[in-house]
Design a protein around this motif. Structure first.
Motif, PDB file in Angstrom:
ATOM      1  N   SER A   1      27.455  42.968 -34.523  1.00  0.00           N
ATOM      2  CA  SER A   1      26.757  42.482 -33.327  1.00  0.00           C
ATOM      3  C   SER A   1      26.794  40.968 -33.220  1.00  0.00           C
ATOM      4  O   SER A   1      27.049  40.422 -32.141  1.00  0.00           O
ATOM      5  CB  SER A   1      25.301  42.950 -33.342  1.00  0.00           C
ATOM      6  N   LEU A   2      26.534  40.280 -34.325  1.00  0.00           N
ATOM      7  CA  LEU A   2      26.531  38.813 -34.288  1.00  0.00           C
ATOM      8  C   LEU A   2      27.938  38.258 -34.090  1.00  0.00           C
ATOM      9  O   LEU A   2      28.118  37.267 -33.378  1.00  0.00           O
ATOM     10  CB  LEU A   2      25.882  38.241 -35.546  1.00  0.00           C
ATOM     11  N   THR A   3      28.934  38.894 -34.684  1.00  0.00           N
ATOM     12  CA  THR A   3      30.317  38.460 -34.494  1.00  0.00           C
ATOM     13  C   THR A   3      30.711  38.574 -33.028  1.00  0.00           C
ATOM     14  O   THR A   3      31.343  37.673 -32.477  1.00  0.00           O
ATOM     15  CB  THR A   3      31.273  39.282 -35.385  1.00  0.00           C
ATOM     16  N   ASP A   4      30.323  39.681 -32.385  1.00  0.00           N
ATOM     17  CA  ASP A   4      30.633  39.871 -30.964  1.00  0.00           C
ATOM     18  C   ASP A   4      29.989  38.810 -30.073  1.00  0.00           C
ATOM     19  O   ASP A   4      30.516  38.483 -29.023  1.00  0.00           O
ATOM     20  CB  ASP A   4      30.164  41.257 -30.497  1.00  0.00           C
ATOM     21  N   GLN A   5      28.842  38.276 -30.494  1.00  0.00           N
ATOM     22  CA  GLN A   5      28.098  37.328 -29.659  1.00  0.00           C
ATOM     23  C   GLN A   5      28.296  35.862 -30.060  1.00  0.00           C
ATOM     24  O   GLN A   5      27.905  34.971 -29.307  1.00  0.00           O
ATOM     25  CB  GLN A   5      26.603  37.661 -29.721  1.00  0.00           C
ATOM     26  N   ALA A   6      28.895  35.631 -31.206  1.00  0.00           N
ATOM     27  CA  ALA A   6      29.054  34.256 -31.694  1.00  0.00           C
ATOM     28  C   ALA A   6      30.053  33.478 -30.846  1.00  0.00           C
ATOM     29  O   ALA A   6      31.130  33.978 -30.530  1.00  0.00           O
ATOM     30  CB  ALA A   6      29.510  34.265 -33.153  1.00  0.00           C
ATOM     31  N   PRO A   7      29.712  32.251 -30.483  1.00  0.00           N
ATOM     32  CA  PRO A   7      30.656  31.430 -29.729  1.00  0.00           C
ATOM     33  C   PRO A   7      31.821  30.973 -30.607  1.00  0.00           C
ATOM     34  O   PRO A   7      31.765  31.055 -31.830  1.00  0.00           O
ATOM     35  CB  PRO A   7      29.820  30.233 -29.268  1.00  0.00           C
TER      36      PRO A   7
END
Length: 193
Positions: free
Chosen positions: A59-65
């Motif tokens: 989830s964080l990888t998908d949202q990380a800039p």
């Protein structure tokens, strides 16, 4: 009583140094350095813990800039005697496949998923050490009846301590360290809501 293997003996009277971790080939996977002492993760990992880490990394990888890396189980070299291994972290650093640690200056967020054997370290020791090192954001994820609850903290720079910013159930929305929206109940596959 069995003799302690030679590799477990500290190389100097004051203990182990952070750089020593990369030289101990015999050490078990997930070995941390806390106050110059080796800490081994020897307890069996629960499925809930493993799935929570995987879901959070995804989830964080998908949202990380662009320019922010999300990694699991990589140590942070806090200082000469401390190199803990958080369950996951987000860092502003270029991708380097041979990297074995991040620095506090690179690290934007540390996440610890609490398990029975790590509870004291995650709730007390690491909370204090990450703050003293200047890491801006810390999340502690607790299992509350199978549902994840995120205790979020942000660094108060002048005191070098964390202040709680919220206890999140069901959903987490934040703008620090970057825009993040998590459906917490949906993070654990196989869990019936």
């Amino acid at each position: 009583m069995t003799a302690v293997p030679e590799w477990m003996r500290p190389p100097r009277p004051e203990g182990w140094y952070s750089e020593d971790l990369d030289e101990i080939a015999e050490a078990p996977r997930h070995t941390e350095l806390i106050d110059g002492a080796l800490v081994f993760m020897m307890s069996p990992q629960r499925v809930w813990h493993a799935r929570m880490i995987t879901a959070l990394v995804n989830s964080l990888t998908d949202q990380a800039p662009e320019g922010i890396e999300v990694d699991r189980e990589i140590t942070i070299r806090l200082d000469k005697w401390n190199r803990p291994e958080p369950d996951l972290l987000a860092a502003r650093a270029p991708y380097d496949p041979s990297r074995t640690f991040y620095t506090p200056e690179e690290t934007l967020l540390v996440v610890e998923v609490v398990s029975p054997e790590s509870a004291h370290r995650d709730r007390n020791v690491k909370l204090r050490k990450y703050a003293e090192a200047g890491i801006a954001n810390y999340w502690r994820v607790e299992d509350e009846g199978g549902a994840p609850v995120v205790h979020a903290y942000e660094l108060d720079d002048p005191t070098r301590s964390y202040v709680p910013t919220g206890i999140h159930r069901g959903e987490l929305r934040t703008t620090t360290p970057f825009a993040i929206k998590l459906d917490l109940d949906g993070l654990v596959p196989g869990r019936k809501n």
